[in-house]
Structures are given as structure tokens and as C-alpha cells.
Motif scaffolding. Structure first.
Motif, PDB file in Angstrom:
ATOM      1  N   PRO A 280      -6.963   6.041  -8.202  1.00  0.00           N
ATOM      2  CA  PRO A 280      -7.591   5.110  -7.264  1.00  0.00           C
ATOM      3  C   PRO A 280      -7.551   3.697  -7.863  1.00  0.00           C
ATOM      4  O   PRO A 280      -8.572   3.134  -8.246  1.00  0.00           O
ATOM      5  CB  PRO A 280      -9.030   5.646  -7.154  1.00  0.00           C
ATOM      6  CG  PRO A 280      -9.278   6.248  -8.513  1.00  0.00           C
ATOM      7  CD  PRO A 280      -7.955   6.790  -8.990  1.00  0.00           C
ATOM      8  N   ASN A 281      -6.333   3.142  -7.946  1.00  0.00           N
ATOM      9  CA  ASN A 281      -6.175   1.833  -8.606  1.00  0.00           C
ATOM     10  C   ASN A 281      -7.109   0.794  -7.988  1.00  0.00           C
ATOM     11  O   ASN A 281      -7.462   0.881  -6.812  1.00  0.00           O
ATOM     12  CB  ASN A 281      -4.729   1.312  -8.457  1.00  0.00           C
ATOM     13  CG  ASN A 281      -3.709   2.398  -8.192  1.00  0.00           C
ATOM     14  OD1 ASN A 281      -3.748   3.053  -7.176  1.00  0.00           O
ATOM     15  ND2 ASN A 281      -2.785   2.575  -9.101  1.00  0.00           N
ATOM     16  N   ILE A 282      -7.456  -0.224  -8.763  1.00  0.00           N
ATOM     17  CA  ILE A 282      -8.278  -1.314  -8.227  1.00  0.00           C
ATOM     18  C   ILE A 282      -7.641  -2.643  -8.620  1.00  0.00           C
ATOM     19  O   ILE A 282      -6.882  -2.731  -9.573  1.00  0.00           O
ATOM     20  CB  ILE A 282      -9.736  -1.256  -8.753  1.00  0.00           C
ATOM     21  CG1 ILE A 282      -9.762  -1.321 -10.294  1.00  0.00           C
ATOM     22  CG2 ILE A 282     -10.462  -0.017  -8.243  1.00  0.00           C
ATOM     23  CD1 ILE A 282     -11.145  -1.500 -10.862  1.00  0.00           C
TER      24      ILE A 282
ATOM     25  N   GLU B 201      -7.550   0.583  -0.951  1.00  0.00           N
ATOM     26  CA  GLU B 201      -8.489   1.555  -0.388  1.00  0.00           C
ATOM     27  C   GLU B 201      -9.956   1.294  -0.721  1.00  0.00           C
ATOM     28  O   GLU B 201     -10.837   1.546   0.103  1.00  0.00           O
ATOM     29  CB  GLU B 201      -8.123   2.968  -0.869  1.00  0.00           C
ATOM     30  CG  GLU B 201      -6.898   3.525  -0.221  1.00  0.00           C
ATOM     31  CD  GLU B 201      -6.535   4.918  -0.719  1.00  0.00           C
ATOM     32  OE1 GLU B 201      -5.550   5.477  -0.215  1.00  0.00           O
ATOM     33  OE2 GLU B 201      -7.224   5.437  -1.623  1.00  0.00           O
ATOM     34  N   GLU B 202     -10.212   0.826  -1.898  1.00  0.00           N
ATOM     35  CA  GLU B 202     -11.591   0.710  -2.366  1.00  0.00           C
ATOM     36  C   GLU B 202     -12.383  -0.352  -1.611  1.00  0.00           C
ATOM     37  O   GLU B 202     -13.509  -0.133  -1.201  1.00  0.00           O
ATOM     38  CB  GLU B 202     -11.609   0.407  -3.870  1.00  0.00           C
ATOM     39  CG  GLU B 202     -12.995   0.265  -4.475  1.00  0.00           C
ATOM     40  CD  GLU B 202     -13.787   1.563  -4.438  1.00  0.00           C
ATOM     41  OE1 GLU B 202     -15.022   1.486  -4.396  1.00  0.00           O
ATOM     42  OE2 GLU B 202     -13.176   2.655  -4.456  1.00  0.00           O
ATOM     43  N   GLU B 203     -11.766  -1.523  -1.428  1.00  0.00           N
ATOM     44  CA  GLU B 203     -12.542  -2.602  -0.824  1.00  0.00           C
ATOM     45  C   GLU B 203     -11.863  -3.267   0.364  1.00  0.00           C
ATOM     46  O   GLU B 203     -12.527  -3.594   1.352  1.00  0.00           O
ATOM     47  CB  GLU B 203     -12.846  -3.679  -1.880  1.00  0.00           C
ATOM     48  CG  GLU B 203     -11.613  -4.179  -2.620  1.00  0.00           C
ATOM     49  CD  GLU B 203     -11.969  -5.110  -3.766  1.00  0.00           C
ATOM     50  OE1 GLU B 203     -12.934  -5.876  -3.610  1.00  0.00           O
ATOM     51  OE2 GLU B 203     -11.293  -5.066  -4.800  1.00  0.00           O
TER      52      GLU B 203
ATOM     53  N   TYR C 204       0.851  -1.192   0.000  1.00  0.00           N
ATOM     54  CA  TYR C 204       0.000   0.000   0.000  1.00  0.00           C
ATOM     55  C   TYR C 204       0.884   1.239   0.000  1.00  0.00           C
ATOM     56  O   TYR C 204       1.848   1.327   0.769  1.00  0.00           O
ATOM     57  CB  TYR C 204      -0.892  -0.012   1.241  1.00  0.00           C
ATOM     58  CG  TYR C 204      -1.821   1.177   1.400  1.00  0.00           C
ATOM     59  CD1 TYR C 204      -2.584   1.640   0.328  1.00  0.00           C
ATOM     60  CD2 TYR C 204      -1.945   1.830   2.627  1.00  0.00           C
ATOM     61  CE1 TYR C 204      -3.444   2.723   0.489  1.00  0.00           C
ATOM     62  CE2 TYR C 204      -2.802   2.902   2.799  1.00  0.00           C
ATOM     63  CZ  TYR C 204      -3.557   3.348   1.718  1.00  0.00           C
ATOM     64  OH  TYR C 204      -4.397   4.421   1.876  1.00  0.00           O
TER      65      TYR C 204
ATOM     66  N   ARG D 222      -2.842   2.470  -4.502  1.00  0.00           N
ATOM     67  CA  ARG D 222      -3.998   2.681  -3.633  1.00  0.00           C
ATOM     68  C   ARG D 222      -5.053   1.593  -3.794  1.00  0.00           C
ATOM     69  O   ARG D 222      -6.199   1.752  -3.360  1.00  0.00           O
ATOM     70  CB  ARG D 222      -4.598   4.065  -3.928  1.00  0.00           C
ATOM     71  CG  ARG D 222      -3.660   5.216  -3.512  1.00  0.00           C
ATOM     72  CD  ARG D 222      -4.211   6.569  -3.942  1.00  0.00           C
ATOM     73  NE  ARG D 222      -5.606   6.693  -3.548  1.00  0.00           N
ATOM     74  CZ  ARG D 222      -6.518   7.419  -4.210  1.00  0.00           C
ATOM     75  NH1 ARG D 222      -6.152   8.122  -5.275  1.00  0.00           N
ATOM     76  NH2 ARG D 222      -7.759   7.467  -3.805  1.00  0.00           N
ATOM     77  N   ARG D 223      -4.662   0.467  -4.370  1.00  0.00           N
ATOM     78  CA  ARG D 223      -5.627  -0.619  -4.603  1.00  0.00           C
ATOM     79  C   ARG D 223      -6.364  -1.066  -3.334  1.00  0.00           C
ATOM     80  O   ARG D 223      -7.562  -1.359  -3.402  1.00  0.00           O
ATOM     81  CB  ARG D 223      -4.918  -1.817  -5.257  1.00  0.00           C
ATOM     82  CG  ARG D 223      -4.485  -1.567  -6.685  1.00  0.00           C
ATOM     83  CD  ARG D 223      -3.706  -2.739  -7.258  1.00  0.00           C
ATOM     84  NE  ARG D 223      -2.453  -2.940  -6.538  1.00  0.00           N
ATOM     85  CZ  ARG D 223      -1.619  -3.950  -6.776  1.00  0.00           C
ATOM     86  NH1 ARG D 223      -1.923  -4.860  -7.703  1.00  0.00           N
ATOM     87  NH2 ARG D 223      -0.496  -4.057  -6.108  1.00  0.00           N
TER      88      ARG D 223
ATOM     89  N   ARG E 211      -5.181  12.086  -3.081  1.00  0.00           N
ATOM     90  CA  ARG E 211      -6.168  11.240  -3.763  1.00  0.00           C
ATOM     91  C   ARG E 211      -6.674  11.878  -5.053  1.00  0.00           C
ATOM     92  O   ARG E 211      -7.072  11.191  -5.980  1.00  0.00           O
ATOM     93  CB  ARG E 211      -7.322  10.928  -2.805  1.00  0.00           C
ATOM     94  CG  ARG E 211      -6.874   9.999  -1.692  1.00  0.00           C
ATOM     95  CD  ARG E 211      -7.936   9.738  -0.653  1.00  0.00           C
ATOM     96  NE  ARG E 211      -7.444   8.807   0.359  1.00  0.00           N
ATOM     97  CZ  ARG E 211      -8.025   8.568   1.512  1.00  0.00           C
ATOM     98  NH1 ARG E 211      -9.158   9.208   1.830  1.00  0.00           N
ATOM     99  NH2 ARG E 211      -7.504   7.708   2.377  1.00  0.00           N
TER     100      ARG E 211
ATOM    101  N   ASN F 168      -4.740   6.105   7.335  1.00  0.00           N
ATOM    102  CA  ASN F 168      -5.898   5.228   7.181  1.00  0.00           C
ATOM    103  C   ASN F 168      -6.161   4.476   8.488  1.00  0.00           C
ATOM    104  O   ASN F 168      -5.252   3.847   9.032  1.00  0.00           O
ATOM    105  CB  ASN F 168      -5.667   4.228   6.051  1.00  0.00           C
ATOM    106  CG  ASN F 168      -6.959   3.538   5.648  1.00  0.00           C
ATOM    107  OD1 ASN F 168      -7.528   2.770   6.415  1.00  0.00           O
ATOM    108  ND2 ASN F 168      -7.439   3.824   4.447  1.00  0.00           N
TER     109      ASN F 168
END
Length: 303
Positions: free
Chosen positions: A296-298, A180-182, A172, A177-178, A291, A254
């Protein structure tokens, strides 16, 4: 140094942990790095049976022997060296984990491991059997708690639903930032801590900036994008502080994150990382700016 609670455990880890993979194989140098970490207040040391064919565990255990009760010792299992040591295979079986812990305990010179982590994992693993192995090791007193080291969303969800993990180690950073989303929100919701690695994105988020960049870029950033983004971040956020501070403080901003595990190959690096963690936190506006500027990579795989 401030400490944060690791998940539902009674372990309190320092906000900076030492990733021991980078301490090298020269005994004196490795000991100096670890002793500097102790002097600076670090209590969390992370190694793995994979590193240097187990030699890393031996050196870490030896260096921490006199302070064993005051530190949190973490190691990992699952990667099995081939007999000729030309590579390794993945083995998450109960039999291998229960044998692996005995070897790690012996090399570390300790009777118990504070945090035992599965060093990876896929959805094809015998996950129920793997969890059974860790639960038995807890009941037998060989380990205090267990976690996984993984960035695969489908694997993380399985362990959230089926196990009593207290932590997940994940890559991270500002440029990755992968989680962060889930992952981070889900883990935080379940009271499972995240231990982050790779906070400096292979040096891109240090003072070295683009001198560490590959022509291929980094993850889904092209070299040209890095050339545009990194100077903007530095100008806005690191005019009066080091970029390393910004990078580590971004992880610590975070609420799911308990500790940032950073490697160090010299005592000077330890001191620099410690200073970064002890520096002032990022403001909400600074986090928002990061940000806004970055992606906001996933996770595209292992769904």
C-alpha cells in the motif's frame, strides 16, 4: 464499451481511453491506431501540446475531424518548449495558458477542447492565477471543462478546495497503489473523477512480466520482490485470463476511476486493451488478494 460520467461534467467517457503519446509520428500508423480505437468504441482521446512539439495534437485532430462531435478530446498545457527545442520549462501562468490554448485549438483543428488539463503543477505555482485562466477559458467557450494531471497530494488538495476541476489524471496500478490511501477517496467524496495512466506499470503487469523488469525494480519494489509477487498474482488471478485484463480491471474496480488511459503503438494493442476492459470485473475477493500481496505505497513527497 461502457461509459462513466467524468466528475460533475456532462461528459461520459469510455472506460478505456487512448493515450495518444505512443501513436508515433508516422501519419498512416497513427491514423490506423486512432481509427481502430474508434471502431472498438473508444470515445476518449488524450494528447498534450508537449508531445512531439505539438505534432501529436495535429495528427490526433486530423484523424478525429470527421467524428469531432462524437468524441471527447483532452489535451494538456504547462510545459513550455525552449526555443531550441532541447527541453522544456514549466509555466503555469495565466498568460501562457491563455496563449497555449489558442495554439492547441489551431493544431487540433477544433473550436473547443472538451477537457483541458494542467500538465503537472507544484504548490509554488500561482495557483489562483492558473485557476482564473481555466475559468476564463470556460466562460469564453474555448474549453468545456478542465482538470489537472498530478500525483502531488498538496497540489490536488489546493485544486479540490479552490477550483471546479472535474478530473485528476494520476498514475495508478497494482504496483503503484499510492493514490488509494488519500487521493482516490478524497476525490470521490468531492465528485471529482480520476483518469488513470500507467495501468500496466511499464509492461510489468502484461504477459511480458519480468522480461520488462529493471534490475533496480519498480518504485519501492526490488527486482527480487517483483520476482516473488508477479508469479503469485498471475497464478491466482490470470490462470484463465490475461494479466492485462487483471491490471486494467483493478483500476476500474475503484469507484473514483472514470477511465483508464492506456497508450498503444499498434492496432493490435488497442484490441488487446479493449478486450481487457470488456472482460469480467474482479471479485471483491480478488481485489482483496491483490491488496494483501502488494504494497500500500504512500506519497512521501509534496505533502
Amino acid at each position: 464499451m461502457k461509459k462513466r460520467k467524468l466528475g460533475h461534467s456532462d461528459l461520459f467517457v469510455t472506460e478505456l481511453g487512448l493515450g495518444c503519446m505512443s501513436i508515433g509520428t508516422e501519419e498512416k500508423t497513427a491514423r490506423n491506431i486512432i481509427e481502430t480505437a474508434l471502431e472498438e468504441g473508444i470515445n476518449y482521446f488524450d494528447t498534450a501540446d508537449l508531445y512531439d512539439f505539438g505534432e501529436n495534437e495535429r495528427m490526433v485532430g486530423e484523424a478525429l475531424k470527421s467524428v469531432r462531435e462524437q468524441v471527447i478530446l483532452a489535451t494538456k498545457v504547462g510545459n513550455r518548449w525552449k526555443s531550441d527545442k532541447t527541453g522544456w520549462t514549466w509555466d503555469a501562468s495565466k498568460a501562457y495558458i491563455k496563449e497555449g490554448v489558442k495554439q492547441s485549438l489551431k493544431r487540433l483543428g477544433t473550436e473547443y477542447i472538451d477537457l483541458y488539463q494542467l500538465h503537472g503543477g507544484t504548490i509554488e505555482d500561482p495557483i489562483d492565477e492558473t485557476i482564473e485562466a481555466f475559468e476564463e477559458l470556460k466562460a469564453e467557450g474555448f474549453i468545456r471543462y478542465y482538470g489537472i494531471s498530478s500525483i502531488r497530494p498538496n497540489v490536488i488538495r489546493e485544486y479540490i478546495n479552490k477550483s471546479s476541476i472535474v478530473s485528476v489524471m494520476m498514475q495508478y496500478s497494482i504496483l503503484d497503489r499510492r493514490p488509494e490511501e488519500e487521493a482516490l477517496p478524497l476525490l470521490h467524496e468531492h465528485g471529482i473523477s480520476v483518469v488513470t495512466r500507467g495501468p500496466l506499470a511499464k509492461g510489468l503487469l502484461s504477459e511480458k512480466l519480468l522480461s520488462k523488469a529493471s534490475e533496480k525494480g519498480y518504485l519501492d519494489y526490488s527486482y527480487q520482490e517483483l520476482n516473488e509477487i508477479l508469479p503469485r498474482l498471475k497464478e491466482r488471478l490470470a490462470a484463465n485470463r490475461s494479466f492485462t485484463e487483471v491490471a486494467l480491471q483493478y483500476n476500474l474496480a475503484n469507484p473514483a476511476v472514470a477511465s483508464v488511459v492506456a497508450g498503444a503503438s499498434s492496432p493490435e494493442q488497442i484490441r488487446s486493451n479493449v478486450a481487457a476492459v470488456r472482460s469480467k470485473s474482479l471479485t471483491n475477493e480478488e481485489v482483496s488478494f491483490i491488496r494483501e500481496v502488494t504494497k500500500p505505497n504512500i506519497y512521501m513527497q509534496h505533502r
